[in-house]
Design a protein around this motif. Structure first.
Motif, PDB file in Angstrom:
ATOM      1  N   GLU A 174       7.954  -0.363 -11.120  1.00  0.00           N
ATOM      2  CA  GLU A 174       9.071   0.587 -11.086  1.00  0.00           C
ATOM      3  C   GLU A 174       8.896   1.645 -10.021  1.00  0.00           C
ATOM      4  OE1 GLU A 174      10.670   1.912 -14.995  1.00  0.00           O
ATOM      5  OE2 GLU A 174       9.315   0.340 -15.702  1.00  0.00           O
ATOM      6  N   ILE A 175      10.021   1.974  -9.397  1.00  0.00           N
ATOM      7  CA  ILE A 175       9.992   2.983  -8.346  1.00  0.00           C
ATOM      8  C   ILE A 175       9.942   4.358  -8.996  1.00  0.00           C
ATOM      9  CG2 ILE A 175      11.289   3.976  -6.424  1.00  0.00           C
ATOM     10  CD1 ILE A 175      12.593   1.154  -6.107  1.00  0.00           C
ATOM     11  N   VAL A 203       5.544   3.737  -6.185  1.00  0.00           N
ATOM     12  CA  VAL A 203       5.771   3.000  -7.423  1.00  0.00           C
ATOM     13  C   VAL A 203       4.952   3.663  -8.522  1.00  0.00           C
ATOM     14  CG1 VAL A 203       6.205   0.827  -6.227  1.00  0.00           C
ATOM     15  CG2 VAL A 203       3.935   1.298  -7.111  1.00  0.00           C
ATOM     16  N   ALA A 250       1.189  -5.733  -1.224  1.00  0.00           N
ATOM     17  CA  ALA A 250       1.710  -5.480   0.118  1.00  0.00           C
ATOM     18  C   ALA A 250       2.246  -6.770   0.739  1.00  0.00           C
ATOM     19  CB  ALA A 250       0.623  -4.894   1.011  1.00  0.00           C
ATOM     20  N   ASN A 308      -0.662   6.353   9.001  1.00  0.00           N
ATOM     21  CA  ASN A 308       0.174   5.164   9.124  1.00  0.00           C
ATOM     22  C   ASN A 308       1.192   5.301  10.253  1.00  0.00           C
ATOM     23  OD1 ASN A 308       1.672   2.889   8.675  1.00  0.00           O
ATOM     24  ND2 ASN A 308       1.733   3.147   6.452  1.00  0.00           N
ATOM     25  N   LEU A 355       3.664   3.515  10.647  1.00  0.00           N
ATOM     26  CA  LEU A 355       4.995   3.217  10.081  1.00  0.00           C
ATOM     27  C   LEU A 355       5.210   4.151   8.889  1.00  0.00           C
ATOM     28  CD1 LEU A 355       5.061  -0.704  10.127  1.00  0.00           C
ATOM     29  CD2 LEU A 355       6.094   0.874  11.765  1.00  0.00           C
ATOM     30  N   LYS A 356       6.297   4.914   8.952  1.00  0.00           N
ATOM     31  CA  LYS A 356       6.603   5.874   7.879  1.00  0.00           C
ATOM     32  C   LYS A 356       7.532   5.235   6.870  1.00  0.00           C
ATOM     33  CE  LYS A 356       8.768   9.196   9.769  1.00  0.00           C
ATOM     34  NZ  LYS A 356       9.203  10.105  10.787  1.00  0.00           N
ATOM     35  N   ARG A 357       7.278   5.456   5.597  1.00  0.00           N
ATOM     36  CA  ARG A 357       8.187   4.922   4.586  1.00  0.00           C
ATOM     37  C   ARG A 357       9.457   5.764   4.531  1.00  0.00           C
ATOM     38  NH1 ARG A 357       5.863   4.026  -1.268  1.00  0.00           N
ATOM     39  NH2 ARG A 357       5.037   2.158  -0.295  1.00  0.00           N
ATOM     40  N   VAL A 358      10.590   5.108   4.572  1.00  0.00           N
ATOM     41  CA  VAL A 358      11.874   5.794   4.465  1.00  0.00           C
ATOM     42  C   VAL A 358      12.349   5.753   3.011  1.00  0.00           C
ATOM     43  CG1 VAL A 358      14.297   5.792   5.208  1.00  0.00           C
ATOM     44  CG2 VAL A 358      12.496   5.137   6.822  1.00  0.00           C
ATOM     45  N   SER A 359      12.242   4.578   2.387  1.00  0.00           N
ATOM     46  CA  SER A 359      12.708   4.474   1.009  1.00  0.00           C
ATOM     47  C   SER A 359      12.156   3.221   0.335  1.00  0.00           C
ATOM     48  CB  SER A 359      14.240   4.398   0.979  1.00  0.00           C
ATOM     49  OG  SER A 359      14.650   3.182   1.596  1.00  0.00           O
ATOM     50  N   LEU A 360      12.214   3.242  -0.993  1.00  0.00           N
ATOM     51  CA  LEU A 360      11.955   2.043  -1.790  1.00  0.00           C
ATOM     52  C   LEU A 360      13.224   1.791  -2.591  1.00  0.00           C
ATOM     53  CD1 LEU A 360       8.402   2.496  -3.401  1.00  0.00           C
ATOM     54  CD2 LEU A 360       8.997   1.149  -1.393  1.00  0.00           C
ATOM     55  N   THR A 361      13.671   0.550  -2.628  1.00  0.00           N
ATOM     56  CA  THR A 361      14.859   0.233  -3.429  1.00  0.00           C
ATOM     57  C   THR A 361      14.620  -1.083  -4.165  1.00  0.00           C
ATOM     58  OG1 THR A 361      15.808  -0.872  -1.495  1.00  0.00           O
ATOM     59  CG2 THR A 361      16.576   1.361  -1.938  1.00  0.00           C
ATOM     60  N   TYR A 362      15.418  -1.316  -5.180  1.00  0.00           N
ATOM     61  CA  TYR A 362      15.364  -2.609  -5.853  1.00  0.00           C
ATOM     62  C   TYR A 362      16.302  -3.554  -5.132  1.00  0.00           C
ATOM     63  CZ  TYR A 362      13.221   0.001  -9.661  1.00  0.00           C
ATOM     64  OH  TYR A 362      12.387   0.783 -10.403  1.00  0.00           O
ATOM     65  N   PRO A 363      15.891  -4.804  -4.965  1.00  0.00           N
ATOM     66  CA  PRO A 363      16.815  -5.755  -4.351  1.00  0.00           C
ATOM     67  C   PRO A 363      17.892  -6.119  -5.363  1.00  0.00           C
ATOM     68  CG  PRO A 363      14.834  -6.893  -5.068  1.00  0.00           C
ATOM     69  CD  PRO A 363      14.638  -5.440  -5.388  1.00  0.00           C
TER      70      PRO A 363
END
Ligand SMILES: Cc1cc2nc3c(=O)[nH]c(=O)nc-3n(C[C@H](O)[C@H](O)[C@H](O)COP(=O)(O)OP(=O)(O)OC[C@H]3O[C@@H](n4cnc5c(N)ncnc54)[C@H](O)[C@@H]3O)c2cc1C
Ligand SMILES: Nc1ncnc2c1ncn2[C@@H]1O[C@H](COP(=O)(O)O)[C@@H](O)[C@H]1O
Lengths: 267, 327
Positions: free
Chosen positions: A33-34, A39, A136, A230, A232-240
């Protein structure tokens, strides 16, 4: 470099010293879960990455056939002891834990650099990694270690034969298996089918509880945590969106006809 | 510049190269950068024509040592070629080749690597990449921290549409690979084919079977259906563990991730580890005798019933309706 010097030793010795890289991952059946930008880690069951179990098993088989020492290593915080103890219970000789809060924000490349630094301090003939981690799913670390240490890489192997300084490995590629030959030292990444990992015996589990884990941290490896940032910066996490509002019918001649019609309409 | 590395099988470029070019275009156009294709091989000129309308420039990386893929030769050639060039992005197909080579190039070119990419967007000049993590349970979107920094984008097969033709032909130029045979340490000795003519990751239709199929013979029925639809057969881990099918056709977290146009799951319950490998399919259909099987939650269409009874009727229906094979 130690790797090079080791080559000389290899010619006279049959032993194969192996390093197996281990990662702790959430159980593949777990509900992930996000929470905020990450997570939710609470309540997750953690396990040894399934591909790394193939790595440990293969190392133990090689040791039984050729002699040598098997060392497992993990980097990250916290909880790495669990996966190291599992490998110790399976029968590996030594466990190394690079435990440092500075690894929290490190990406795969940062982790690879840290592992490469630690690994290059000990003599070895072979590094085994999993084909990929199940969280990952990068499949990055094995290749990166080969690149950083300047040794050959053979990825996604399902078969392995070592004779002296050379080896032959079967790589899983689209539609079949490709046979590749190279020499040690090298990095190999394990694909499913390489072997059947053993279950630790009770005696092994008891022994593993008492075995010593060797701890390392970033300062002891001469690495500044800032270097691990890192790129690469994380922008978002979403559910597909995989839920499909499907139509489900009971089987009868009418519904199968409709089903066939649907297949025909989409292909 | 936006670079795309062609995927070649033996000496021939594969269709995923067109998808990589399609993905590359999603970057090249909004960023207003040229789209350049790197075509490695022992005689790449013979394939250049296929890509003339798809890229602005095609670089032929020609060397007899590149006739079959071996990671050290490819890494050496691509690194030498790109090291003094501007790389905003290098798109590689996420095949067994791209997954092997990508991390090596990331180290040798000193640029980050993003795997399993399923979405590409440019927002205010920043590259946003969406990728599958946790077995596809979550999509993570990342961007390069250094706004001008380069990135290697490994794409999921079938996640991107093939590049359409541009208005003008691209230019074709030759580049020296500069390989030295002595320095190469990986020798590829042979290849043993295990599946039929079609690989799972390339098949437009996959008829997949699980424990419910019951036996190795049971898979014959699935093979017949797959052949009729111009596809191939896949399996769940239970079916592979039972020895009914080889691991090469296992779909899921510890098998293949597939994205066919049509995925038909027969006697598969739909465990999360199985879903991890197939929910990217365009259409998912399921046959299962349990109406509460989780597979129905991710299916567009489902039939509740015994697959051994349903499939023969389905085959007859499809034959009667003169179903055309997927091209
Ligand atoms: C670390 C790890 C990795 C894994 N990786 C994978 C993976 O890559 N791929 C994978 O598939 N699994 C994987 N698994 C296993 C996964 O958890 C499930 O056990 C597996 O997917 C179940 O396979 P199945 O659906 O064929 O069998 P089951 O779960 O036993 O389901 C069989 C289904 O068939 C139906 N059925 C039975 N008879 C009939 C009939 N005559 N007609 C119609 N329907 C019928 C039943 O209703 C049931 O729904 C992994 C597990 C772990 C722990
Ligand atoms: N933190 C880590 N510590 C040790 N080994 C790791 C770590 N992360 C990844 N690995 C190894 O690299 C393999 C591939 O992981 P990844 O690149 O994350 O897909 C794993 O199967 C491990 O063998």
């Amino acid at each position: 470099m130690i790797v090079r010097r080791r080559r000389g030793i290899l010619r006279t010795s049959k032993n194969v010293d192996i390093i197996v890289c281990l990662k702790r991952v959430p159980d593949t059946g777990a509900r992930v879960e996000i929470e905020g930008t990450g997570v939710r880690e609470e309540g997750l069951d953690w396990v040894l990455n399934p591909y790394d179990e193939f790595g440990v098993e293969e190392a133990l088989k090689i040791k039984a056939a050729h002699g040598g020492k098997v060392t497992v290593i993990t980097a990250g915080a916290p909880g790495g002891e669990d996966v190291l103890r599992k490998a110790l219970a399976m029968g590996v000789d030594e466990a190394v834990y690079i435990k440092d809060a500075g690894l929290k924000g490190a990406d795969d490349h940062g982790v690879s650099r840290v592992l490469a630094k630690a690994i290059s301090r000990t003599p070895f003939d072979l590094i085994l990694c999993g084909k990929q981690s199940t969280d990952a799913q990068a499949g990055y670390v094995g290749g990166a270690l080969a690149g950083l240490l300047g040794i050959p890489l053979v990825s996604a192997i399902r078969e392995l034969k070592i004779s002296g300084k050379s080896f032959e490995a079967g790589r899983e590629v689209e539609g079949g298996v490709e046979t590749v030959e190279a020499t040690l030292p090298a990095v190999l990444t394990a694909e499913k089918g390489l072997n059947e990992p053993r279950y630790p015996a009770l005696a092994g589990i008891m022994r593993a509880k008492k075995q010593e884990i060797k701890y390392l941290d970033l300062p002891s490896l001469g690495i500044n945590p800032e270097e691990l940032e890192n790129p690469l910066k994380r922008v978002s996490l979403t559910y597909p969106s995989i839920e499909r509002k499907g139509k489900v019918l009971n089987a009868d001649s009418g519904s199968i006809k409709e089903f066939a019609g649907f297949i025909k309409s989409i292909i | 510049m936006i670079w795309v590395l062609a995927e070649c099988k033996g000496n021939e470029p594969k269709a995923v190269t067109l998808e990589a070019l399609g993905a590359g275009r999603l970057l090249a156009e909004p960023l207003n950068l040229p789209l350049c294709l790197i075509l490695p091989g022992s005689n790449p000129a013979s394939f250049a024509r296929t890509f003339l309308r798809k890229a602005d420039k095609i670089h032929l990386l020609e060397d007899p040592l590149l006739s079959t893929y071996a990671n050290d030769a490819y890494k050496g050639a691509v690194t030498a070629f790109l090291k003094d060039k501007a790389v905003r992005a290098l798109v590689v197909p996420g095949t067994s080749t791209g997954k092997d080579l990508g991390p090596l190039l990331s180290v040798s070119l000193r640029i980050p690597y993003s795997q399993n990419t399923v979405g590409i967007k440019v927002k205010e000049g920043d590259i946003h990449l969406s990728r599958r993590v946790y077995g596809g349970k979550i999509i993570e979107t990342v961007t390069t921290a250094d706004a001008k920094g380069g990135v290697i984008v490994s794409i999921m097969p079938r996640a991107f549409a093939e590049a359409a033709d541009g208005k003008t032909d691209g230019t074709v130029v030759s580049a020296a690979a500069g390989l030295n045979e002595e320095a190469l340490r990986i020798k590829v000795r042979g290849f043993v084919r295990e599946t039929g003519q079609m690989d799972l990751t390339e098949a437009p239709v996959i008829v997949s079977g699980g424990r419910g199929v019951g036996s190795a013979e049971g898979f014959r029925l699935l093979e017949e259906l797959a052949a009729l639809l111009g596809g191939t057969v896949g399996a769940s881990r239970s079916a592979v563990d039972a020895g009914w099918m080889p691991h090469t056709v296992q779909v899921g977290q510890t098998g293949r991730t597939v994205t066919p146009k049509l995925y038909l799951a027969c006697g598969i319950s739909g465990a999360p580890q199985h879903l991890a490998g197939m929910t990217g399919s365009k259409y998912v259909l399921a046959i299962n005798r349990d109406p509460d099987a989780p597979i129905f939650k991710v299916a567009d269409y489902g039939i509740v019933g015994d697959l051994h009874k349903v499939i023969p009727v389905l085959i007859e229906e499809l034959k009667a309706s003169g179903v055309a094979k997927v091209s």
